[in-house]
Design an enzyme around this catalytic site. Structure first.
Site, PDB file in Angstrom:
ATOM      1  N   SER A  54      -3.608   6.151  44.082  1.00 45.17           N
ATOM      2  CA  SER A  54      -4.913   6.122  43.414  1.00 45.17           C
ATOM      3  C   SER A  54      -5.168   7.311  42.501  1.00 45.17           C
ATOM      4  O   SER A  54      -6.163   7.320  41.764  1.00 45.17           O
ATOM      5  CB  SER A  54      -6.029   6.044  44.454  1.00 45.17           C
ATOM      6  OG  SER A  54      -6.104   4.753  45.013  1.00 45.17           O
ATOM      7  N   LYS A  57      -5.771   6.537  38.950  1.00 45.38           N
ATOM      8  CA  LYS A  57      -7.089   6.083  38.496  1.00 45.38           C
ATOM      9  C   LYS A  57      -7.701   7.056  37.490  1.00 45.38           C
ATOM     10  O   LYS A  57      -8.612   6.685  36.727  1.00 45.38           O
ATOM     11  CB  LYS A  57      -8.041   5.911  39.683  1.00 45.38           C
ATOM     12  CG  LYS A  57      -7.757   4.700  40.572  1.00 45.38           C
ATOM     13  CD  LYS A  57      -8.763   4.607  41.711  1.00 45.38           C
ATOM     14  CE  LYS A  57      -8.700   3.269  42.454  1.00 45.38           C
ATOM     15  NZ  LYS A  57      -7.532   3.134  43.339  1.00 45.38           N
ATOM     16  N   SER A 114     -12.957   4.947  45.430  1.00 44.03           N
ATOM     17  CA  SER A 114     -11.595   4.576  45.043  1.00 44.03           C
ATOM     18  C   SER A 114     -11.455   3.067  44.921  1.00 44.03           C
ATOM     19  O   SER A 114     -10.450   2.467  45.341  1.00 44.03           O
ATOM     20  CB  SER A 114     -10.573   5.128  46.048  1.00 44.03           C
ATOM     21  OG  SER A 114      -9.288   5.197  45.475  1.00 44.03           O
TER      22      SER A 114
END
Length: 383
Positions: A54, A57, A114
């Site tokens: 993540s 991101k 997230s």
């Protein structure tokens, strides 16, 4: 000829018994950077493309922040939620196809929760499809110089083509902090809940935000392949650091190693001003000018980051090719100061003329010629 004047700066430095490159981190890969001075404090496997989970991101958020800056979207704009977005697993906002979240809600959902579904909503809202968005991410990464990054999706979902180096992640973090300060505050949010859903997923996974060590971002990541990672930033005493860690075994190790990195970066290095703007450091010889010498000064204050626990001395030397032929203008660079720092790369500082020195007239040139002739004669007599 090259004129080199040795210059002992006379600063007794308390230098690190463990210099930057000797610091041992438990992370499989790491990059630690002092933003204030542009100094890399630690690099371990930092340019190896790895699964970013993540943490990637941040690239999706960068693309969204650029769209906001360019006026293509606003924080109040609402995006549709597709069936594909609603079906995303892992960390989510539990969006469904009836939702129309605002851009601001999506930003919070990506940073704090997230949300993989929120990432797909952003990708489809900006590019029409996640595949097209990934293509644009790759294109933008190349233009930003993120040479060890490739993207297959917007969320960091495991994929063989989803790769980023720790160096690239760190550079991207620095870009977000410096280029988008108006949005950076979202990274410091401790909790966020969309429409009362998923209360157990409302807290930011960044363990540093509540430690009281100046941390204010950025993003955690975890998959089985990548292990536990964190892109973090903290500010103490006017200094900001950015660091990236990856490959840690669990969330506890991630929190402890992140805290250790922050403490080390701030305690083991200090800012020192080694040259003050306008203060004379040395002199350069002038050829055929109205003065035979001119002072050399730093054009700006020079503050560098130094290991803070060594008994070794900081030294430097002034280098220039001279004598320098007149005329010389105030502020003209005619030399450089090379500072030798124990256990670190040398630092080079341009030095400029303190004042104007005009070219001499006929009398000056005649006197110079007689001086040269006299020295030659004396040399012959001595020989």
């Amino acid at each position: 000829m090259t004129r080199i004047a040795a210059l002992l700066l006379g600063l007794m430095l308390i230098v690190a018994s463990l210099p930057a490159r000797a610091f041992e981190t438990l992370a499989g890969a790491a990059w630690v950077y002092d933003v204030t001075t542009g100094t890399v404090l630690l690099a371990k496997n930092a340019d190896e493309p790895l699964p970013p989970a993540s943490m990637s991101k941040l690239m999706t958020l960068n693309m969204l922040f650029e769209a906001l800056r360019d006026g293509r979207v606003s924080l109040d704009d609402r995006f549709a939620v597709s069936s594909r977005a609603a079906a995303m697993g892992g960390s989510t906002l539990f969006l469904d196809e009836t939702d129309r979240p605002t851009v601001e809600e999506l930003i919070k959902g990506i940073i704090v929760n997230s949300g993989n579904d929120a990432c797909v909503v952003v990708a489809e809202g900006l590019a029409g499809s996640e595949e097209e968005f990934a293509r644009k991410m790759n294109e933008r990464a190349r233009s930003l110089g993120l040479t060890q990054s490739t993207f297959a999706n917007s969320s960091g979902w495991p994929h063989p083509n989803q790769r980023m180096s720790m160096h690239d992640l760190g550079r991207l973090a620095v870009r977000i902090i410096t280029e988008f300060p108006e949005y950076y505050g979202y990274f410091g949010l401790v909790e966020n809940e969309f429409d009362g859903r998923a209360p157990d997923n409302r807290f930011n996974r960044n363990p540093l935000l509540t430690m009281g060590i100046g941390a204010d971002g950025l993003k955690t990541g975890h998959t089985q392949e990548a292990g536990y990672g964190l892109v973090g930033s903290a500010v103490q005493g006017g200094r900001r650091i950015v660091f990236v860690l990856s490959g840690l075994p669990d969330a506890k190790a991630r929190a402890e190693e992140s805290r250790r990195i922050v403490n080390w970066a701030f305690r083991e290095f200090t800012l020192r001003t080694v040259a003050e703007k306008g203060k004379r450091i040395a002199e350069a010889e002038i050829w055929l000018g109205t003065a035979s010498r001119v002072g050399l000064v730093a054009a700006e204050d020079l503050t560098i980051l130094l290991p803070s626990l060594s008994q070794e001395r900081l030294t430097g030397e002034v280098r220039y090719t001279g004598p320098v032929e007149a005329p010389v203008a105030a502020g003209q660079q005619i030399a450089e100061l090379v500072i030798e720092v124990p256990e670190m790369d040398p630092v080079t500082v341009p030095l400029v003329a303190e004042r104007d020195v005009a070219a001499g007239g006929f009398a000056t040139r005649l006197g110079t010629a007689f001086g040269i002739l006299a020295r030659r004669v004396m040399a012959e007599v001595a020989g």
